[in-house]
Every structure is written in structure tokens, then in C-alpha cells.
Design a protein around this motif. Structure first.
Motif, PDB file in Angstrom:
ATOM      1  N   PHE A 313       0.837  -1.193   0.000  1.00  0.00           N
ATOM      2  CA  PHE A 313       0.000   0.000   0.000  1.00  0.00           C
ATOM      3  C   PHE A 313       0.874   1.247   0.000  1.00  0.00           C
ATOM      4  O   PHE A 313       1.894   1.301   0.691  1.00  0.00           O
ATOM      5  N   ARG A 314       0.436   2.213  -0.773  1.00  0.00           N
ATOM      6  CA  ARG A 314       1.130   3.506  -0.775  1.00  0.00           C
ATOM      7  C   ARG A 314       0.121   4.607  -0.468  1.00  0.00           C
ATOM      8  O   ARG A 314      -1.055   4.528  -0.834  1.00  0.00           O
ATOM      9  N   PRO A 315       0.547   5.630   0.256  1.00  0.00           N
ATOM     10  CA  PRO A 315      -0.351   6.752   0.554  1.00  0.00           C
ATOM     11  C   PRO A 315      -0.777   7.463  -0.728  1.00  0.00           C
ATOM     12  O   PRO A 315      -0.023   7.526  -1.714  1.00  0.00           O
ATOM     13  N   ALA A 316      -1.998   7.990  -0.716  1.00  0.00           N
ATOM     14  CA  ALA A 316      -2.529   8.716  -1.865  1.00  0.00           C
ATOM     15  C   ALA A 316      -3.427   9.835  -1.374  1.00  0.00           C
ATOM     16  O   ALA A 316      -3.889   9.835  -0.228  1.00  0.00           O
ATOM     17  N   SER A 317      -3.662  10.788  -2.254  1.00  0.00           N
ATOM     18  CA  SER A 317      -4.583  11.872  -1.917  1.00  0.00           C
ATOM     19  C   SER A 317      -6.012  11.365  -2.054  1.00  0.00           C
ATOM     20  O   SER A 317      -6.283  10.342  -2.694  1.00  0.00           O
ATOM     21  N   TRP A 318      -6.954  12.098  -1.461  1.00  0.00           N
ATOM     22  CA  TRP A 318      -8.354  11.710  -1.571  1.00  0.00           C
ATOM     23  C   TRP A 318      -8.816  11.777  -3.025  1.00  0.00           C
ATOM     24  O   TRP A 318      -9.597  10.930  -3.484  1.00  0.00           O
ATOM     25  N   GLU A 319      -8.353  12.770  -3.739  1.00  0.00           N
ATOM     26  CA  GLU A 319      -8.763  12.902  -5.138  1.00  0.00           C
ATOM     27  C   GLU A 319      -8.317  11.685  -5.951  1.00  0.00           C
ATOM     28  O   GLU A 319      -9.093  11.127  -6.734  1.00  0.00           O
ATOM     29  N   GLU A 320      -7.071  11.246  -5.747  1.00  0.00           N
ATOM     30  CA  GLU A 320      -6.581  10.088  -6.479  1.00  0.00           C
ATOM     31  C   GLU A 320      -7.325   8.819  -6.069  1.00  0.00           C
ATOM     32  O   GLU A 320      -7.705   7.994  -6.913  1.00  0.00           O
ATOM     33  N   ALA A 321      -7.557   8.646  -4.767  1.00  0.00           N
ATOM     34  CA  ALA A 321      -8.229   7.440  -4.273  1.00  0.00           C
ATOM     35  C   ALA A 321      -9.660   7.357  -4.793  1.00  0.00           C
ATOM     36  O   ALA A 321     -10.123   6.286  -5.221  1.00  0.00           O
ATOM     37  N   LEU A 322     -10.370   8.458  -4.766  1.00  0.00           N
ATOM     38  CA  LEU A 322     -11.749   8.446  -5.246  1.00  0.00           C
ATOM     39  C   LEU A 322     -11.797   8.186  -6.751  1.00  0.00           C
ATOM     40  O   LEU A 322     -12.726   7.536  -7.255  1.00  0.00           O
ATOM     41  N   ARG A 323     -10.819   8.691  -7.477  1.00  0.00           N
ATOM     42  CA  ARG A 323     -10.763   8.449  -8.923  1.00  0.00           C
ATOM     43  C   ARG A 323     -10.545   6.954  -9.202  1.00  0.00           C
ATOM     44  O   ARG A 323     -11.189   6.383 -10.094  1.00  0.00           O
ATOM     45  N   VAL A 324      -9.663   6.299  -8.417  1.00  0.00           N
ATOM     46  CA  VAL A 324      -9.434   4.865  -8.594  1.00  0.00           C
ATOM     47  C   VAL A 324     -10.712   4.076  -8.321  1.00  0.00           C
ATOM     48  O   VAL A 324     -11.088   3.172  -9.078  1.00  0.00           O
ATOM     49  N   VAL A 325     -11.420   4.414  -7.256  1.00  0.00           N
ATOM     50  CA  VAL A 325     -12.666   3.707  -6.919  1.00  0.00           C
ATOM     51  C   VAL A 325     -13.707   3.910  -8.016  1.00  0.00           C
ATOM     52  O   VAL A 325     -14.379   2.958  -8.446  1.00  0.00           O
ATOM     53  N   ALA A 326     -13.846   5.154  -8.478  1.00  0.00           N
ATOM     54  CA  ALA A 326     -14.828   5.436  -9.531  1.00  0.00           C
ATOM     55  C   ALA A 326     -14.493   4.676 -10.814  1.00  0.00           C
ATOM     56  O   ALA A 326     -15.398   4.116 -11.475  1.00  0.00           O
ATOM     57  N   ASP A 327     -13.221   4.627 -11.178  1.00  0.00           N
ATOM     58  CA  ASP A 327     -12.829   3.904 -12.397  1.00  0.00           C
ATOM     59  C   ASP A 327     -13.109   2.411 -12.271  1.00  0.00           C
ATOM     60  O   ASP A 327     -13.609   1.769 -13.207  1.00  0.00           O
ATOM     61  N   ARG A 328     -12.808   1.828 -11.103  1.00  0.00           N
ATOM     62  CA  ARG A 328     -13.045   0.398 -10.902  1.00  0.00           C
ATOM     63  C   ARG A 328     -14.551   0.093 -10.951  1.00  0.00           C
ATOM     64  O   ARG A 328     -14.963  -0.922 -11.535  1.00  0.00           O
ATOM     65  N   LEU A 329     -15.347   0.938 -10.340  1.00  0.00           N
ATOM     66  CA  LEU A 329     -16.796   0.721 -10.382  1.00  0.00           C
ATOM     67  C   LEU A 329     -17.316   0.817 -11.815  1.00  0.00           C
ATOM     68  O   LEU A 329     -18.141  -0.006 -12.251  1.00  0.00           O
ATOM     69  N   ALA A 330     -16.824   1.797 -12.562  1.00  0.00           N
ATOM     70  CA  ALA A 330     -17.278   1.970 -13.944  1.00  0.00           C
ATOM     71  C   ALA A 330     -16.888   0.769 -14.799  1.00  0.00           C
ATOM     72  O   ALA A 330     -17.689   0.280 -15.623  1.00  0.00           O
TER      73      ALA A 330
END
Length: 533
Positions: A313-330
Motif C-alpha cells: 500500500f502507498r499513501p494517496a490523496s483523496w482525489e486520487e483514491a476516489l478516482r481509482v474507486v470510480a474507475d473500478r466501479l465503472a
């Protein structure tokens, strides 16, 4: 409890008032805003009259030798006053009782009691955690002497402080021997782990349990202690009470929903206290709810989103983390459809967060696959039955008495819902029947009217056997439950003897339990995790 419908007239400092018959005088005087000082008295504990702080003058209408009322020349009742002062906390009111608190005799008694209590009490209010919310401090300012006639060198000294357990510290010099802590543990918590040891000025509170102060409700003793003798490990020397910003809240460590007050300072929770609500937790809180907040500042708590890359695991910003979740859901929705996505919410999240989470999964994602049960089995039918036959918003466990019967199956209330255990114990003390069916020894069995020790895993057979016996009584209305005809037919097809054998109980005993259930005016059934495992 006194019958609230039967009222009597009493006289307090010349004022006539009507109060319920049988209530203690110390409570009755509050109707006319007369606060009699107390230390040992507590409204939730049996009165004992130990501290002698509530001494007042008490009189009753006199009677002649033939039993007729004594009257003066004007036809008024003659009041016969007790020769000595009486404790208001142990005196139940009766018709015609007279009480005097506003005279020099009573004031001198209050002043003398306080002076004696202060003879060995340390003058350490500036460093005492009880300072600012201390009844002894308040009553000394209101009724105590302006100086002491006892020399400092004559004070009795103790080592201070000492740990009474892992969570509670005891300062023996501050103790005034009111026994509130001892009585709470015996009467309310059902954990008689505290006692008095030695005598006279060397008397002290000790714990006889191993480990020391072994109770899930130890923190409540610090709330009801009228001095700073008992303090909590986590709040000692952390803040002064007048520096705290107190915020009302709800405990989220179990489903009881105890009302709490969060004492905060500089954006940090310094302590958690119970907030009185007679319908939920009265004025109590279990130690989990009181001390379980320290995860907020835990060193290993996540403070930033983490993204997995190359099995790390690596630290990330909230913007990056939410973008990853949104992309995976899509991607998942595009490949497998919305129904392939499910959401699991934590059962300790706030209602507002759960509402938004449910709307997101249902309306944004387009899936109805949403749940929160991580430790409970699904499809048991309990969730569907609760709205129809479960406790309503008008139910108050604290009012259960002689006409009530409580059945617990596979439950360990002190572990699952600690404060509910306190309320059931109170109901038993008020006359309710408690039937406990468990596959192992639990604390509730000590308070139970009847206790059934089951074979592990046999809880469903006992429930079916009881239901069959109750249905045979012909007094049960199953119409509120969906699928009632099918349930009734399935139960009737089962053999009562086989069910009794599989549950490890005699058929005659099951029948006796069913008879008690049918005779109860109020019935509460609690099913625990072990019965559903």
C-alpha cells in the motif's frame, strides 16, 4: 415503586404539597425547590442513611390513646415532632408528615457533618479531577464551616493514589465512606467486587476480585462518587471540567444506543460520560462505551487513503483514491452490469452516512445488493418479523415488573448489549420473570427465574418445541407474521418428544415454560448471536 396515583399531603417548611405516597422525603421536598443535601443517597440505589448529611426535623400528626387524631383548641392537627433529627433519605412520606429544614438546628447539623467529613479530607481541590463538579465542594460552600477546628497534623494519611483496577484509580484520603460504589456494584451491576476493609479512620475501599475491579461497569462508580476518591485512568489530569465542551452524542459500540456526552477540548475527546435517558440507558454506561473512544487518536489509525500497488500500500490523496474507486466501479458495471456490485456498510457508521451510502449504491450504481451484517447470519426471518412483533418505540424495559416475562435464547447480554443486561436485572428485581436458555454459563443465569442449559446448537429445537407447546394452548395470534399458516403447519407436524430430546430438555419442563409464557401479560423474547450461529 410507590403508587403514583395514591397521593398524600405533607408540609415542608410551612408549604403544603401533594406527593406520591411512599417516596422518600429527600425527593418529595424537591417539589417546592427545597434541596436537602446528601452524599450517600442516590435515586437509583437503596437508601441506607450512612452519611447523616440529610438530617432534618420531622413530625407526624399525633394520636390519642384511643387512636383518634389529636387536635388543638382551633381544631388543627397537633404535630408531634421527633426528639432527634431524622434522615430524609430513609423516611418515606405519609399523610400529614411535617418537615423543617430552614432553622438553626438543622443548619448546625449539616455544618457539623461537613466539618467531620473534612477532618481528614485533603485540601487538594486545585489538583483534584472532581473539582468543579464535586458535591462535597459545592455543599461545603453552601452549608459548611468557614474554617476547621482540626489541626492538619491530625489528618489521617494514606498512600495516594492507588490503582483499584486497570481503569479506575482510588484516592483513599478523599473517600467519605458513602458506599455508593459498593452498592452500585452489588445492586445495579451484579458484580459485588468492592468492599470496605478495616475500621474507623483507617477504613478503605478494596477489591476482592481477580483481576482487580473485574466489572464491565466500573466507570459508573466514578460518576456517582460524590468526591474525587474514584477517577478514571484516561481522564486523570487531562483537563479541568470547565475547560471541556460537552457535546451530546450516542454510543455506537452496540445497538443499545446509550445516550452520551462527549467532553472535548482542543478538538480531542477527553472523556465520555452517560447522558440520562430513562428509556434507553437510565444514567449508566458500560466500560466499552466509556473507554472505547481512544481509537480516535490511535497511532496506527489510517489518516490518509492507501492504494495497493505491487502487493503493498502507498499513501494517496483523496482525489486520487476516489478516482481509482470510480474507475473500478465503472469498469465492473460496464463488463458485468450494476447487479455485480454490492455494498457493505459498517454497523457503527452514523445514520446520515448510511443513508447517503444506500442512496449511492441504489441510485448511482443501480444495485440493490447492500448490507451491513458482518457477524450475523442472513435470511433468518428475524429482520422481517421485528417490524411486526418486535419492541415498539413506546417500549421501556425499565418499567417491566411482576406481569412481565423475558425469554433469552442463546444470548450473552453482558457481552452483546451490556446496558440491556442492567435493565433486565432491574426488571427481575422489580418482579419480572427471566428465563435463560443457553449452551453455557452466563451471568444472566444468576438472576434468572429459570435457567436451561442446552446442548450446543440445540437452540432452534428448543424454540420450535416452545412454539409448538404455545400454539397448542390456543391463545396465540400468528396473523401478524407473514407465512403464519405455513409456519403453524410445519410446527404441528413435528414431534414434541423429538424436539425435547434434541434440545436436551424434558418435555414436562418445556410445557411448564410454555405455560408461563402464555400466562405473561408482557412477553419479550431476545435471541442472541449464539442461537443464530
Amino acid at each position: 415503586m410507590a403508587n403514583e396515583q395514591e397521593m398524600v399531603t405533607i408540609n415542608v417548611d410551612g408549604q403544603e404539597i401533594k406527593v406520591p405516597k411512599g417516596v422518600m422525603l429527600v425527593e418529595a421536598t424537591k417539589v417546592v425547590n427545597v434541596e436537602i443535601p446528601v452524599f450517600c443517597y442516590h435515586p437509583k440505589l437503596d437508601p441506607v442513611g450512612m452519611c447523616r448529611m440529610c438530617l432534618v426535623e420531622i413530625g407526624n400528626p399525633g394520636k390519642n390513646k384511643d387512636g383518634t387524631p389529636m387536635v388543638d383548641e382551633e381544631g388543627r392537627a397537633v404535630i408531634q415532632w421527633m426528639p432527634k433529627l431524622m434522615t430524609a433519605c430513609t423516611t418515606p412520606v405519609s399523610e400529614g408528615l411535617h418537615c423543617r429544614t430552614a432553622n438553626e438546628r438543622v443548619a448546625d447539623a449539616w455544618r457539623g457533618t461537613l466539618e467531620f467529613l473534612l477532618t481528614s479530607h485533603p485540601l487538594d481541590c486545585p489538583v483534584c479531577d472532581k473539582g468543579g463538579e464535586c458535591p462535597l465542594q459545592d455543599l461545603t460552600f453552601a452549608f459548611g464551616p468557614d474554617m476547621s477546628r482540626f489541626y492538619k497534623r491530625n489528618k489521617y494519611q494514606f498512600e495516594k493514589p492507588i490503582p483499584l483496577g486497570d481503569l479506575i484509580w482510588l484516592d483513599r484520603e478523599r473517600c467519605i465512606y458513602c458506599a455508593r460504589c459498593v452498592r452500585f456494584q452489588e445492586q445495579i451491576a451484579g458484580d459485588p467486587v468492592l468492599k470496605f476493609a478495616d475500621r474507623n479512620r483507617g477504613q478503605e475501599i478494596v477489591t476482592y476480585s481477580d483481576p482487580p475491579f473485574d466489572s464491565y461497569f466500573s466507570g459508573n462508580t466514578t460518576d456517582i462518587c460524590p468526591v474525587g476518591a474514584l477517577t478514571t485512568e484516561d481522564f486523570r489530569f487531562k483537563a479541568r471540567v470547565w475547560e471541556l465542551k460537552n457535546v451530546p452524542s450516542i454510543c455506537n459500540h452496540c445497538s443499545v444506543g446509550c445516550n452520551t456526552v462527549l467532553g472535548t477540548r482542543t478538538d480531542d475527546v477527553k472523556r465520555v460520560m452517560p447522558r440520562q435517558n430513562e428509556w434507553v440507558n437510565e444514567m449508566w454506561l458500560c466500560d466499552k462505551g466509556r473507554f472505547g473512544h481512544h481509537f480516535l487518536r490511535a497511532g496506527d489509525r489510517l489518516t490518509t487513503p492507501l492504494i495497493r500497488e505491487n502487493n503493498t500500500f502507498r499513501p494517496a490523496s483523496w482525489e486520487e483514491a476516489l478516482r481509482v474507486v470510480a474507475d473500478r466501479l465503472a469498469e465492473t458495471m460496464a463488463s458485468y452490469g450494476s447487479a455485480s456490485i454490492g455494498g457493505i456498510a459498517g454497523d457503527r457508521a452514523a445514520n446520515e452516512d448510511l443513508y447517503l451510502f444506500a442512496r449511492f449504491i441504489r441510485e448511482v450504481v443501480g444495485s440493490n445488493n447492500i448490507d451491513f451484517r458482518l457477524q450475523w447470519p442472513t435470511n433468518s426471518g428475524i429482520e422481517e418479523a421485528l417490524p411486526m412483533v418486535g419492541l415498539t418505540s413506546g417500549s421501556n424495559l425499565g418499567e417491566l415488573g411482576k406481569n412481565a416475562l423475558i425469554l433469552t435464547i442463546g444470548a450473552n447480554l453482558e457481552e452483546e448489549q451490556p446496558v440491556t443486561y442492567l435493565r433486565l436485572r432491574k426488571a427481575v428485581l422489580q418482579g419480572a420473570q427471566l428465563l435463560v436458555a443457553q449452551s453455557r454459563e452466563t451471568k444472566e443465569m444468576k438472576d434468572a427465574t429459570q435457567a436451561l442449559l442446552l446442548q450446543p446448537g440445540s437452540e432452534p429445537y428448543l424454540a420450535a418445541a416452545l412454539l409448538k407447546a404455545v400454539l397448542a394452548g390456543g391463545q396465540t395470534d400468528m396473523s401478524k407474521i407473514g407465512g403464519a399458516p405455513e409456519v403453524t403447519a410445519a410446527i404441528e407436524a413435528l414431534s414434541a418428544d423429538d424436539l425435547a430430546a434434541q434440545s436436551g430438555q424434558e418435555a414436562t419442563r418445556i410445557q411448564a415454560l410454555a405455560t408461563s409464557i402464555l400466562a405473561a401479560e408482557q412477553l419479550i423474547i431476545m435471541v442472541g448471536r449464539e442461537a443464530l450461529a
